[in-house]
Design a protein around this motif. Structure first.
Motif, short mmCIF file in Angstrom:
data_model
loop_
_atom_site.label_atom_id
_atom_site.label_comp_id
_atom_site.label_asym_id
_atom_site.label_seq_id
_atom_site.Cartn_x
_atom_site.Cartn_y
_atom_site.Cartn_z
N THR A 69 0.83 -1.20 0.00
CA THR A 69 0.00 0.00 0.00
C THR A 69 0.87 1.26 0.00
OG1 THR A 69 -1.72 -1.15 1.24
CG2 THR A 69 -1.80 1.25 1.25
N VAL A 70 0.45 2.24 -0.78
CA VAL A 70 1.07 3.56 -0.74
C VAL A 70 0.48 4.32 0.43
CG1 VAL A 70 1.36 5.76 -1.96
CG2 VAL A 70 1.42 3.60 -3.24
N PRO A 71 1.29 4.70 1.44
CA PRO A 71 0.73 5.42 2.59
C PRO A 71 0.45 6.89 2.25
CG PRO A 71 3.07 4.99 2.91
CD PRO A 71 2.71 4.43 1.57
N GLY A 72 0.00 7.62 3.27
CA GLY A 72 -0.23 9.05 3.11
C GLY A 72 -1.69 9.41 3.03
N HIS A 73 -2.17 10.23 3.99
CA HIS A 73 -3.59 10.58 4.02
C HIS A 73 -3.81 12.04 4.40
CE1 HIS A 73 -2.36 8.97 7.95
NE2 HIS A 73 -3.12 9.96 8.44
N GLU A 74 -2.81 12.85 4.17
CA GLU A 74 -2.96 14.31 4.32
C GLU A 74 -2.61 14.93 2.98
OE1 GLU A 74 -1.77 14.85 9.02
OE2 GLU A 74 -0.18 14.95 7.55
N ILE A 75 -3.50 14.72 2.02
CA ILE A 75 -3.20 14.97 0.61
C ILE A 75 -3.79 16.31 0.17
CG2 ILE A 75 -3.40 14.09 -1.74
CD1 ILE A 75 -4.06 11.32 -0.44
N VAL A 76 -2.94 17.17 -0.35
CA VAL A 76 -3.38 18.38 -1.03
C VAL A 76 -3.03 18.21 -2.50
CG1 VAL A 76 -3.10 20.88 -1.26
CG2 VAL A 76 -3.01 19.81 1.00
N GLY A 77 -4.02 18.36 -3.37
CA GLY A 77 -3.75 18.14 -4.78
C GLY A 77 -4.61 18.99 -5.69
N ARG A 78 -4.26 18.94 -6.94
CA ARG A 78 -5.00 19.63 -8.00
C ARG A 78 -5.77 18.59 -8.79
NH1 ARG A 78 -5.83 24.86 -7.78
NH2 ARG A 78 -3.68 25.08 -7.09
N VAL A 79 -7.06 18.80 -8.99
CA VAL A 79 -7.89 17.84 -9.71
C VAL A 79 -7.47 17.82 -11.18
CG1 VAL A 79 -10.22 17.19 -10.39
CG2 VAL A 79 -9.81 18.18 -8.12
N VAL A 80 -7.07 16.64 -11.66
CA VAL A 80 -6.70 16.50 -13.08
C VAL A 80 -7.71 15.66 -13.84
CG1 VAL A 80 -4.25 16.89 -12.69
CG2 VAL A 80 -5.14 14.56 -12.56
N ALA A 81 -8.58 14.96 -13.14
CA ALA A 81 -9.66 14.20 -13.79
C ALA A 81 -10.74 13.92 -12.76
CB ALA A 81 -9.13 12.89 -14.38
N ALA A 95 -8.13 20.28 -3.98
CA ALA A 95 -8.93 19.42 -3.11
C ALA A 95 -8.01 18.70 -2.14
CB ALA A 95 -9.73 18.42 -3.93
N GLY A 96 -8.59 18.28 -1.03
CA GLY A 96 -7.84 17.55 -0.02
C GLY A 96 -8.42 16.17 0.23
N GLY A 97 -7.53 15.21 0.37
CA GLY A 97 -7.92 13.85 0.74
C GLY A 97 -7.44 13.57 2.15
N ALA A 140 -14.79 11.70 -4.16
CA ALA A 140 -15.24 13.10 -4.09
C ALA A 140 -16.09 13.37 -2.87
CB ALA A 140 -16.00 13.45 -5.37
N ASP A 141 -16.90 12.41 -2.43
CA ASP A 141 -17.77 12.63 -1.28
C ASP A 141 -17.00 12.77 0.02
OD1 ASP A 141 -20.01 12.57 -2.85
OD2 ASP A 141 -20.60 10.52 -2.33
N PHE A 142 -15.73 12.35 0.03
CA PHE A 142 -14.92 12.43 1.24
C PHE A 142 -13.74 13.38 1.06
CE2 PHE A 142 -17.51 8.82 1.95
CZ PHE A 142 -17.64 8.69 3.32
N ALA A 143 -13.78 14.19 0.00
CA ALA A 143 -12.74 15.18 -0.25
C ALA A 143 -13.19 16.54 0.28
CB ALA A 143 -12.45 15.28 -1.75
N TYR A 144 -12.22 17.40 0.55
CA TYR A 144 -12.49 18.73 1.07
C TYR A 144 -12.03 19.78 0.05
CZ TYR A 144 -12.94 16.37 5.59
OH TYR A 144 -13.32 15.55 6.62
N PRO A 145 -12.87 20.77 -0.28
CA PRO A 145 -12.38 21.90 -1.06
C PRO A 145 -11.41 22.71 -0.23
CG PRO A 145 -14.64 22.30 -0.33
CD PRO A 145 -14.30 20.90 0.08
N LEU A 146 -10.31 23.14 -0.83
CA LEU A 146 -9.27 23.85 -0.08
C LEU A 146 -9.01 25.22 -0.70
CD1 LEU A 146 -6.70 20.94 0.44
CD2 LEU A 146 -8.36 21.84 2.09
N PRO A 147 -8.66 26.20 0.13
CA PRO A 147 -8.44 27.56 -0.38
C PRO A 147 -7.17 27.66 -1.21
CG PRO A 147 -7.88 27.42 1.95
CD PRO A 147 -8.50 26.11 1.59
N GLU A 148 -7.18 28.59 -2.13
CA GLU A 148 -6.02 28.82 -3.00
C GLU A 148 -4.99 29.74 -2.35
OE1 GLU A 148 -5.42 27.45 -5.84
OE2 GLU A 148 -7.34 26.54 -6.38
#
Length: 342
Positions: A69-81, A95-97, A140-148
């Motif tokens: 498994t790839v760890p990591g659960h404090e994810i800030v990213g840019r939606v590409v799809a 968005a944040g995971g 998407a239902d468990f993602a958070y919108p994050l400020p720019e």
């Protein structure tokens, strides 16, 4: 470890053979880029916090739920799809995971607003691949919108360290203007302390790290001592962030009458025997903290923005994720370790 729009592979790290951090449980991997399902976001990872839970997974304190498994659960990213059923995010959004990845939505816990206790819940970086990579899938239902307006590295620790610290603080039943003890002072604790201070609490920090004690005082703690020291006054509430069971009786004994201790970690070493009169009598409470709800996340992120929470970050390039985990294991990280693209 760089992602381009035409790339068909994802680069990252996986837990191949859990064991002591010195045995190298993290291995660099290259895999086919994931495709989003109907309800998923595909994120290009801008930053991913390094949580002690990732260390527990790597070292085998948490039994892996799937191989490599790839760890990591404090994810800030840019939606590409986005998946075909997603309407809440668009390509280009930030968005944040976070740790909580899915729940059944049907059990008595979910229906009562306690989805953190859902028996069928799943978790990012444990049940499915997480953010120690250049691409990550997030429902998407468990993602958070994050400020720019904030840099990605300072946002990443909010998504677990911040959220779980916030829930732990609420579980500790800290009264308005109360006296709070914080045992251990890493990523989660230094954020929870700021919430408590903003709400008028007096905060006493107990930790073995001299650098962490300095950070605590700089953030406004009234005192900062060693992990096993007695705080300068009885405590109304305490939160144990260090995964050290030996500290449970220490913290309980420091509580005033009717005080509450919340244990914040997902893993804790064994708790020694408790003496009823010294540790529990006078209606002292001992509580655990299990994951978080999405509402916890929304409430905390709004509060963090309102109070201008200060995130102390130690950045590492993604290519040095193994070193970041080793430094976390050795208490060499000040604040929160965060992986950023090379």
């Amino acid at each position: 470890m760089t992602f381009t729009a035409s790339a068909r592979t994802t680069h990252g790290w996986a837990v191949e053979r859990p064991g002591p951090i010195g045995t190298g449980p993290l291995t660099q991997v290259r895999r086919r880029s994931p495709d989003p399902g109907p309800g998923d976001l595909l994120l290009r990872v801008e930053a991913c916090g390094v949580c002690r839970t990732d260390l527990h997974l790597a070292e085998g304190d948490l039994e892996p739920r799937r191989p490599a498994t790839v760890p990591g659960h404090e994810i800030v990213g840019r939606v590409v799809a986005v998946g075909e059923a997603v309407t809440s995010f668009r390509v280009g959004d930030r968005a944040g995971g976070a740790w909580l990845r899915s729940t059944c939505g049907e059990c008595r816990y979910c229906l009562a607003g306690r989805e953190n206790l859902c028996p069928r819940s799943t978790y990012t970086g444990w049940d499915e691949d997480g953010g120690f990579a250049d691409l990550a899938l997030v429902p998407a239902d468990f993602a958070y919108p994050l400020p720019e307006v904030h840099d990605a590295a300072s946002l990443a620790p909010l998504l677990c360290a911040g959220i779980i610290g916030y829930r732990a603080l609420r579980r500790a039943a800290l009264p308005r203007g109360g006296r709070l003890g914080i045992y251990g002072f890493g990523a989660s604790a230094h954020l929870a302390a700021q919430v408590a201070l903003a709400e008028g609490a007096t905060v006493h920090v107990l930790t073995r790290s001299a650098r962490a004690r300095e950070l605590a005082l700089s953030l406004g703690a009234a005192s900062a001592g060693g992990a096993y020291d007695r705080p300068p006054e009885p405590l109304d509430s305490a939160v144990l962030f260090a995964p050290v069971g030996d500290l449970v009786p220490v913290a309980l004994e420091a509580l005033d009458r009717s005080g509450t201790l919340a244990v914040a970690g997902i893993h804790l070493s064994d708790i020694p025997s408790l003496n009823y009169q010294r540790h529990l009598f006078q209606e002292r409470d001992l509580r655990s903290v299990t994951s978080n709800t999405r509402q916890d996340g929304r409430d905390f992120l709004a509060l963090a923005e309102r109070i201008g929470i200060r995130v102390t970050v130690s950045p590492y390039p993604l290519s040095r994720a193994d070193q970041a985990l080793a430094d976390l294991a050795g208490d060499r990280v000040n604040g929160a370790a965060v992986l950023v693209p090379d």
